[in-house]
Write a protein that holds these residues in place. Sequence first.
Motif, PDB file in Angstrom:
ATOM      1  N   VAL A 246       0.843  -1.191   0.000  1.00 11.18           N
ATOM      2  CA  VAL A 246       0.000   0.000   0.000  1.00 11.18           C
ATOM      3  C   VAL A 246       0.876   1.236   0.000  1.00 11.18           C
ATOM      4  N   GLU A 247       0.522   2.197  -0.833  1.00 10.87           N
ATOM      5  CA  GLU A 247       1.271   3.452  -0.877  1.00 10.87           C
ATOM      6  C   GLU A 247       0.763   4.408   0.196  1.00 10.87           C
ATOM      7  N   HIS A 248       1.704   5.110   0.824  1.00  7.71           N
ATOM      8  CA  HIS A 248       1.365   6.102   1.838  1.00  7.71           C
ATOM      9  C   HIS A 248       1.900   7.466   1.412  1.00  7.71           C
ATOM     10  N   THR A 249       1.317   8.502   1.968  1.00 15.39           N
ATOM     11  CA  THR A 249       1.767   9.857   1.677  1.00 15.39           C
ATOM     12  C   THR A 249       3.138  10.090   2.302  1.00 15.39           C
ATOM     13  N   PRO A 250       3.883  11.064   1.806  1.00 14.68           N
ATOM     14  CA  PRO A 250       5.177  11.377   2.428  1.00 14.68           C
ATOM     15  C   PRO A 250       5.052  11.699   3.916  1.00 14.68           C
ATOM     16  N   GLU A 251       3.959  12.360   4.283  1.00 14.82           N
ATOM     17  CA  GLU A 251       3.757  12.679   5.695  1.00 14.82           C
ATOM     18  C   GLU A 251       3.593  11.412   6.524  1.00 14.82           C
ATOM     19  N   GLU A 252       2.838  10.445   5.987  1.00 17.95           N
ATOM     20  CA  GLU A 252       2.645   9.184   6.706  1.00 17.95           C
ATOM     21  C   GLU A 252       3.954   8.402   6.802  1.00 17.95           C
ATOM     22  N   ASP A 253       4.724   8.411   5.728  1.00 18.91           N
ATOM     23  CA  ASP A 253       5.989   7.668   5.734  1.00 18.91           C
ATOM     24  C   ASP A 253       6.997   8.275   6.714  1.00 18.91           C
ATOM     25  N   SER A 254       6.897   9.580   6.945  1.00 16.99           N
ATOM     26  CA  SER A 254       7.850  10.240   7.839  1.00 16.99           C
ATOM     27  C   SER A 254       7.465  10.108   9.312  1.00 16.99           C
ATOM     28  N   MET A 255       6.271   9.588   9.585  1.00 18.43           N
ATOM     29  CA  MET A 255       5.814   9.437  10.968  1.00 18.43           C
ATOM     30  C   MET A 255       6.587   8.322  11.675  1.00 18.43           C
ATOM     31  N   ASP A 256       6.653   8.421  12.971  1.00 23.32           N
ATOM     32  CA  ASP A 256       7.177   7.334  13.791  1.00 23.32           C
ATOM     33  C   ASP A 256       5.988   6.467  14.209  1.00 23.32           C
ATOM     34  N   TRP A 257       5.763   5.401  13.468  1.00 23.37           N
ATOM     35  CA  TRP A 257       4.580   4.571  13.681  1.00 23.37           C
ATOM     36  C   TRP A 257       4.645   3.805  14.998  1.00 23.37           C
ATOM     37  N   THR A 258       5.812   3.692  15.578  1.00 24.37           N
ATOM     38  CA  THR A 258       5.915   2.985  16.859  1.00 24.37           C
ATOM     39  C   THR A 258       5.344   3.819  17.997  1.00 24.37           C
ATOM     40  N   LYS A 259       5.162   5.130  17.777  1.00 24.65           N
ATOM     41  CA  LYS A 259       4.669   6.022  18.827  1.00 24.65           C
ATOM     42  C   LYS A 259       3.153   6.201  18.791  1.00 24.65           C
ATOM     43  N   ILE A 260       2.493   5.593  17.801  1.00 23.58           N
ATOM     44  CA  ILE A 260       1.041   5.733  17.684  1.00 23.58           C
ATOM     45  C   ILE A 260       0.363   5.041  18.864  1.00 23.58           C
ATOM     46  N   GLU A 261      -0.648   5.698  19.420  1.00 20.74           N
ATOM     47  CA  GLU A 261      -1.432   5.074  20.493  1.00 20.74           C
ATOM     48  C   GLU A 261      -2.618   4.345  19.894  1.00 20.74           C
ATOM     49  N   PRO A 262      -2.861   3.099  20.279  1.00 19.77           N
ATOM     50  CA  PRO A 262      -4.025   2.366  19.754  1.00 19.77           C
ATOM     51  C   PRO A 262      -5.313   3.121  20.032  1.00 19.77           C
ATOM     52  N   SER A 263      -6.098   3.347  18.996  1.00 19.05           N
ATOM     53  CA  SER A 263      -7.333   4.111  19.162  1.00 19.05           C
ATOM     54  C   SER A 263      -8.240   3.845  17.969  1.00 19.05           C
ATOM     55  N   VAL A 264      -9.478   4.321  18.104  1.00 17.78           N
ATOM     56  CA  VAL A 264     -10.437   4.212  17.003  1.00 17.78           C
ATOM     57  C   VAL A 264     -11.379   5.398  17.088  1.00 17.78           C
ATOM     58  N   SER A 265     -11.684   5.993  15.945  1.00 14.20           N
ATOM     59  CA  SER A 265     -12.619   7.109  15.869  1.00 14.20           C
ATOM     60  C   SER A 265     -13.983   6.552  15.477  1.00 14.20           C
ATOM     61  N   LEU A 266     -14.963   6.733  16.360  1.00 15.20           N
ATOM     62  CA  LEU A 266     -16.302   6.191  16.130  1.00 15.20           C
ATOM     63  C   LEU A 266     -17.316   7.313  16.063  1.00 15.20           C
ATOM     64  N   LEU A 267     -18.399   7.046  15.315  1.00 13.71           N
ATOM     65  CA  LEU A 267     -19.494   8.005  15.281  1.00 13.71           C
ATOM     66  C   LEU A 267     -20.271   8.000  16.596  1.00 13.71           C
ATOM     67  N   LYS A 268     -20.149   6.908  17.350  1.00 15.44           N
ATOM     68  CA  LYS A 268     -20.750   6.850  18.675  1.00 15.44           C
ATOM     69  C   LYS A 268     -19.846   6.026  19.563  1.00 15.44           C
ATOM     70  N   SER A 269     -20.019   6.209  20.851  1.00 10.01           N
ATOM     71  CA  SER A 269     -19.179   5.499  21.800  1.00 10.01           C
ATOM     72  C   SER A 269     -19.447   4.008  21.753  1.00 10.01           C
ATOM     73  N   PRO A 270     -18.402   3.181  21.940  1.00 10.70           N
ATOM     74  CA  PRO A 270     -18.651   1.746  22.027  1.00 10.70           C
ATOM     75  C   PRO A 270     -19.644   1.391  23.126  1.00 10.70           C
ATOM     76  N   LYS A 271     -19.764   2.213  24.171  1.00  8.07           N
ATOM     77  CA  LYS A 271     -20.702   1.908  25.241  1.00  8.07           C
ATOM     78  C   LYS A 271     -22.143   1.976  24.766  1.00  8.07           C
ATOM     79  N   ASP A 272     -22.398   2.711  23.664  1.00  5.99           N
ATOM     80  CA  ASP A 272     -23.738   2.744  23.109  1.00  5.99           C
ATOM     81  C   ASP A 272     -24.132   1.386  22.559  1.00  5.99           C
ATOM     82  N   ASN A 273     -23.184   0.504  22.441  1.00  6.25           N
ATOM     83  CA  ASN A 273     -23.422  -0.811  21.873  1.00  6.25           C
ATOM     84  C   ASN A 273     -24.054  -1.773  22.872  1.00  6.25           C
ATOM     85  N   ILE A 274     -24.171  -1.355  24.138  1.00  7.58           N
ATOM     86  CA  ILE A 274     -24.655  -2.255  25.181  1.00  7.58           C
ATOM     87  C   ILE A 274     -26.082  -2.701  24.887  1.00  7.58           C
TER      88      ILE A 274
END
Length: 357
Positions: A279-307
């Motif tokens: 997969v091709e990535h943008t120069p900005e993405e390639d220059s990132m330190d991917w080891t420093k990324i924090e696991p996360s997810v952007s949701l339209l609603k909170s996972p707690k709404d799934n209860i």
Amino acid sequence: MAFEKSSIAVMSGLRGVRSWKTETFCRFFSLFLLLGCLPVSLVQADITDGNTEHLKREHSLIKPYQGVGTSSTPLWDFGGSTLLTSQYVRLTPDERSKQGSIWNRVPCFLKDWELHVQFKIHGSGRKNLHGDGIGIWYTKEKLQPGPVFGSKDNFLGLAIFIDTYPNDESSERSFPYISAMINNGSLVYDHGKDGRPTELGGCSAEVRNKDHDTYLAVRYSKGRLTVMIDVEDRNEWKECFDVSGVRLPTGYLFGSSAATGDLADNHDILSMKVYQLMVEHTPEEDSMDWTKIEPSVSLLKSPKDNIDDPTGNFRSAPLTGWKVFLLLLCALLGIIVCAVVGAVVFQKRQERNKRFY
């Protein structure tokens, strides 16, 4: 003479209308072909072909399981009740209160990857009298026993759960049930609610006591997490769920664990194969330190709404290639129909004007 001139003018106008209609149709048809082929090519490019040149052997567990445990250069560690044989890796036997796991020792620095897991869950327990299930992991930690399908809670990374026992009797979902969870270390897996408060998505799948092979695939590419299954002996993938907005770092470890409680099952791993996605990535993405990324997810609603969702299914992903293609197709067909109808109406008006000459 006036009538002849009018006839000539009308015929010329009609030819102009036909020419305009033909030209308009050709333009729209060409645009339709161009846009129609584009999403298809994007979808095809997003699917791993499984060629061996993309297989990353340092992250893969394949028969006869060389490089596991006690070898001179082990690539995999295992612990707990895990039993290594020539045909399978048994994480737990069909006995109560067992935990076992197997973990890759080599951190994965692939930005885009796909994991194929061949597994088998079987035992003597009858319907709803078996448990607990398997966890498939991509996490920072390894070989740390705990309450979440044989591994630790408050983990860092991604977990895919193959849950075979319903703890929440009020739930209407069918088990076994496959779900996913992203954790930055702050979330707790809720066994009492079968993980629904932190679930990203999931699906029911009959995976126990099958005479044929059962498979699960996890694809992570450009922030999109897709889980697919092949449990019906059809040799084809079926989508379980698809979620976008997922962020996972590089440098984490693949592994699998399982646990039994008062109920039990044999939980076997036959293979785990990791493929690199080109997969091709943008120069900005390639220059990132991917080891420093924090696991996360952007949701339209909170996972707690799934209860309160009995199925546990919701998706926050943007439109996929096929959905965009269908929307564009409908829009283009609508434009073509409007253009043709407009041309016909214009032609009728011209014919009506002809009668007054």
